[in-house]
Design an enzyme around this catalytic site. Structure first.
Site, PDB file in Angstrom:
ATOM      1  CB  CYS A 154      -0.956  -0.090   1.135  1.00  0.00           C
ATOM      2  SG  CYS A 154      -1.668  -1.695   1.290  1.00  0.00           S
ATOM      3  CG  HIS A 287      -2.475   4.451   4.739  1.00  0.00           C
ATOM      4  ND1 HIS A 287      -2.089   4.282   3.505  1.00  0.00           N
ATOM      5  CD2 HIS A 287      -2.512   2.955   5.226  1.00  0.00           C
ATOM      6  CE1 HIS A 287      -2.393   3.112   3.032  1.00  0.00           C
ATOM      7  NE2 HIS A 287      -2.385   2.218   3.976  1.00  0.00           N
ATOM      8  CG  HIS A 322      -6.463   0.934   0.649  1.00  0.00           C
ATOM      9  ND1 HIS A 322      -5.390   1.540   0.037  1.00  0.00           N
ATOM     10  CD2 HIS A 322      -5.990   0.205   1.817  1.00  0.00           C
ATOM     11  CE1 HIS A 322      -4.232   1.244   0.582  1.00  0.00           C
ATOM     12  NE2 HIS A 322      -4.419   0.368   1.524  1.00  0.00           N
TER      13      HIS A 322
END
Lengths: 394, 292
Positions: A154, A287, A322
């Site tokens: 990520c 995030h 995401h």
């Protein structure tokens, strides 16, 4: 010290261009909804890009097939970032992309017919490897030479921007497209489900009741140029990448440390590199995945770095989902949009602060504040943590 | 079928409880990295950089199979260990390293890109960078290579190589990486190789050892004529794929091989590794002996 950004492009669940994304962010409109393209029998909430592969292939005039959705999304965003720039023998031009799934969407198609013994098309597998995803984008844009792909889960997209900035500062390239792309796949959706961190409801970053993420897909690219390149292209500067850092959490393969060790290091070192004071950070694009673990660890890290004066912060994942390796690049575009338009985007779906840290994200669009510098965080599997600092000044 | 892999006693490097869950590529990488760290006598490198062409194939195949064949909840382990950064992450975990941690994956140039990143870090002031590459073969790859008529001249296999790249020369230094490039979508490899040698002031008789990646692809007509111009005796021109087998990051093996040759033969001062495993990708790495 800063590296100039002179172009940007994006495709996400909230739009197929920078303009469309900005509009949705202003309106507080999410792109997450029940699945339509990947598998319409599943009602799971996902952030899909609202365009089929066939439409993308036609719109982008793709010259060679098969091509993965990851490449198609990447190409869409990279074309927008590249704009009307021309190739020039004087300028060393490169591309660094990030992906976590590569051509897994095509591999899944293949593997289904392979398992069923139903004339599987092995040629589809040529698009499987992550490097191919980037090569295909490069080939369509006419870029050769430095073509590279990063895969740090990520945090990949943020790392691509970081590496591009370093390549320019060390005079290895004159300009470079940096970003990331990931398509939704059954592989990743089932992966996060197997970890029991996929929320069946809307994801709720930084909320006490948060219980997981919603996956999304998309891509974003920035064009970075050095002075020599700008001297030739005459491109206007959109903003600057001023600081970057990458640190390992070294705590667990998938979980973040409760004391936010890697995240704290990444944020601190990125700020140091930028030469911008912590107090001058106007906004943090977090995030903020919506998992119990990430949001707590990130909140602790924000308190470690900023103490009692945590800047305005929000997660934009409730808009896009995401997007894994694309997230760092997509959120870099959002950070630049924040600076250019003096906007702070609200954290959707938030109600109550996390008990342990009591931090409250921004919940309404802020339009009255000058935004000079933005911190963007990207933390991932394997303890890979990266932070970037963007600003309106060198 | 892939050939048998020469495996060390992994228990000497990795705890038994962890070892049990690790796939081949993870075992190879963690053991190799730890061995490298201890040889270099450097407890904590400033950075860990890994290149991998295809990543954790065993776990990827396993999880993909599960996704497409099992209804309901799946065990997460193979998903967790399927991401490309698992090796770099596990190495940082195993030694408690909080430094820069990166994974490059540009198929046959993944190692060269990782090496280039490591060299950038050293130029930026870092002292010691652990840099390596790993790839693993699975049976399915052989099936793919047959279906796609790749006509491979060597067997598909697995491998891992790690190096400690240091800013300062020390007693443990045994070779110097002078330069490396990784070029994608190359149309004129011969020109690029000449330019690379020229940039590094290497005359046509200045290469003492050449490692190249087989002779089964289209580039080699051009490349061969250039390499013949280096006027090297046959024994100093080695097809490294004939020693390592084929895997995307086999050029890392070639660097290790060249460094070993330099240690045993002091007449080898300059070695060139020419990686054209995929014909449109060109990787070049120039090694010099520490005395040079």
């Amino acid at each position: 010290m800063g590296v100039r950004v002179t172009g940007f492009g994006i495709v996400s669940a909230i739009g197929l261009s920078v303009t469309e994304n900005l509009l949705a962010l202003r309106e507080g409109r999410t792109g997450i909804g029940p699945m339509r393209f990947l598998d319409n029998s599943d009602s799971l909430l996902v952030g899909e890009v609202k365009m089929s592969n066939a439409e993308l292939e036609t719109k982008l005039h793709v010259s060679q097939k098969p091509i993965s959705r990851t490449s198609l999304l990447g190409l869409k965003a990279a074309r927008e970032a590249w704009g009307s720039n021309q190739h020039n023998a004087e300028l060393r031009t490169g591309i660094i992309s990030a992906t976590s799934v590569g051509g897994m969407d095509r591999t899944e198609d293949f593997y289904k017919s392979y398992l069923a013994d139903n004339h599987p098309d092995f040629a589809k597998l040529k698009t499987h490897d992550s490097g191919n995803t980037t090569e295909r984008i490069a080939a369509e844009l006419g870029i050769s030479g430095y073509i590279n792909t990063l895969s740090t889960a990520c945090s990949s997209g943020a790392n691509a921007i970081m590496l591009g900035a370093r390549m320019l500062l060390q005079n290895k390239l004159d300009r470079v497209l940096v970003g990331g792309s990931d398509a939704l796949t059954k592989f990743t959706i089932n992966g996060f489900r197997s970890l029991m961190i996929y929320d069946d409801q809307w994801c709720r970053p930084f909320d006490e009741s948060r219980s997981g993420l919603n996956l999304g897909e998309g891509a974003a690219f920035l064009l970075l140029e050095n002075e020599k390149s700008i001297g030739i292209t005459g491109n206007k500067t959109i903003g600057y990448v001023n600081g970057w850092a990458n640190a390992a959490d070294a705590y667990h393969q998938t979980a973040s440390s409760p004391e936010g060790k890697g995240a704290t290091l990444a944020i601190t070192n990125a700020l140091t590199k930028s030469g911008i004071d912590a107090a001058e950070i106007s906004y943090v694009n977090a995030h903020g995945t919506g998992t119990k673990n990430n949001d707590l660890s990130e909140s602790v890290a924000l308190k470690n770095v900023f103490g009692e004066h945590v800047p305005f912060f929000s997660s934009t994942k409730p808009y896009t989902g995401h997007t894994l390796a694309a997230a760092g690049a997509i959120e870099a575009v959002f950070s630049l949009l924040s600076i250019r338009n003096s906007l702070i985007f609200p954290n959707l779906n938030y109600r109550n602060a996390i008990e342990e840290t009591a931090l409250e994200p921004v919940t309404a669009l802020q339009t009255e504040m000058p935004i000079n510098a933005v911190l963007s965080n990207s933390f991932g599997f394997g303890g890979n943590n990266s932070s970037l600092v963007f600003s309106n000044h060198e | 079928m892939p050939s048998t892999l020469a495996s060390p006693d992994y228990k000497g490097f990795i705890e038994a409880s962890l070892l049990r869950r690790m796939s081949k590529i993870l075992r190879m990488s963690v053991a190799c990295a730890k061995d490298c760290i201890s040889q270099a006598g450097i407890e904590q490198p400033d950075a860990i950089i890994v290149g991998t062409g295809l990543g954790c194939l065993l776990d990827t195949e396993k999880f993909l199979n599960n996704v497409l064949t099992i209804e309901g909840m799946l065990p997460p382990t193979s998903f967790i260990q399927s991401t490309h950064n698992t090796m770099a992450g596990q190495i940082s975990l195993s030694i408690g390293n909080h430094g820069y941690n990166m994974t490059h994956t540009q198929n046959s140039l993944s190692f060269e890109h990782a090496l280039l990143d490591a060299m950038l870090l050293v130029d930026e002031g870092e002292q010691n960078v652990l840099i390596g590459a790993a790839d693993e073969a699975i049976d399915f790859l052989s099936e793919v290579s047959i279906a796609l008529h790749l006509n491979l001249q060597q067997k598909l296999t697995s491998g891992a190589s790690f190096f400690m790249l240091s800013r300062e020369k020390s007693v443990t230094s045994f070779a110097c990486v002078k330069d490396t490039v990784a070029l994608g979508l190359v149309t004129n490899a011969e020109k690029e190789i000449s330019a690379f040698l020229q940039k590094n002031d290497i005359p046509s008789n200045g290469v003492d050892l050449l490692l190249f990646s087989g002779s089964s692809n289209g580039l080699n007509a051009q490349v061969n004529s250039l390499l013949e111009g280096l006027s090297l005796e046959k024994a100093r021109q080695v097809d490294y794929l004939s020693l390592s087998g084929i895997y995307p990051t086999a050029s890392a093996f070639a660097v290790h091989y060249a460094a070993d040759k330099m240690k045993s033969d002091r007449f080898i001062k300059t070695a060139l590794i020419c990686n054209t495993l995929i014909h449109s990708n060109l990787g070049l790495t120039l090694l010099q002996s520490v005395e040079a």
